[in-house]
Design a protein around this motif. Sequence first.
Motif: not given
Lengths: 238, 111
Positions: A142-170
């Motif tokens: 969606l974001v790319r389609g609307l001319g935006g960019i996605c930046i996974p936030a605070h990836v090193d944190r324990q909470g709400f991070s893509i690495i913590t929740n999904l194990g690795f960056i897909p």
Amino acid sequence: MEFAVDFHIHSALSPCGDEDMTPNNIVNMALLKGLDIIAVTDHNSCSNLPAVMEAARENGLMVIPGMEVQTKEEVHILCLFKRMEGAMKFAEIVYNSLPDIKNNEEIFGRQLVFNRLDEVIAKEDKLLLSSTVLSVNDVFVLVRGLGGICIPAHVDRQGFSIITNLGFIPPNLKVKTIEISKKLNPADAFKKYPFLSKFNYIISSDAHYLQDISEREFFIELDCLSVSELFHKLDGLY
Amino acid sequence: MLVKDASDKIGLKLLAGVAGVGKELTGAYMCDLLSWVMSHGKKGDAWITVQTHSNIIAVAALLELSCIIVPEDIEVPEDTLRKAEEEGIAIFQSSLSTYGLAKELYRMGIE
């Protein structure tokens, strides 16, 4: 040239954001601190962006329209847009994909919407601190389609991070830039997660209070101060 | 116990990864943070999780988990099912909650 940036700032619309985080306060604090570009990124909403952009125009600060969205996997992603139209369209989609949970102001705080004079013009009743039904994949598309960019936030944190929740960056997301939280310096982050070194990174404040907005401490190298230059850089095109 | 025996007894619905139903199910693990599962799950575990992102298949393959069970009738996206098929990881859906599934596994002697 090097430009000082802070792309992760919450206004008082985010329930956890201090009520002093008004459009003019944020813009003027960023100017006092000598920042060149900021983004205001509230949880799952862009309702304060019109006022922020106006305050920025009047005071001569470059502000990128943004949002910190919470995906259904409870991953936080900073979404930055080249244009307000993209941000507002995305905000509408996100708002409609949030569960209908009423904000409890005593627990979470008020969710305030301001005009350009910092007057409260509305209170958001729907709790913004919940997960949308959008997946990480949905958000990137969606974001790319609307001319935006996605930046996974605070990836090193324990909470709400893509690495913590999904194990690795897909890998299929083709992430170019990640945000490392301020608590860790980049060298420590790369030591802990060696695979992060292949990404561009930003360090921003995640400020919920005025005093926490970054100083001139994290810089982006650009030929000139332009939105397209910045997005090229964040998109890893050069 | 084999994955297919356990699934028959509990009445799980196989969504994909039929090639994996003959694996030995030796334990169970329940967690929704994939980083945590990667460092704590054990080979042979049946993994119960509400996460349905395709990364769950990679984690199950990496740890040689016996299968994945998604509770509370949560829908699993197509790309996750495709990956499960490719990797031969049996992925099931159940109307039971995570706790309900844990009780069933315990009753079957998975302790």
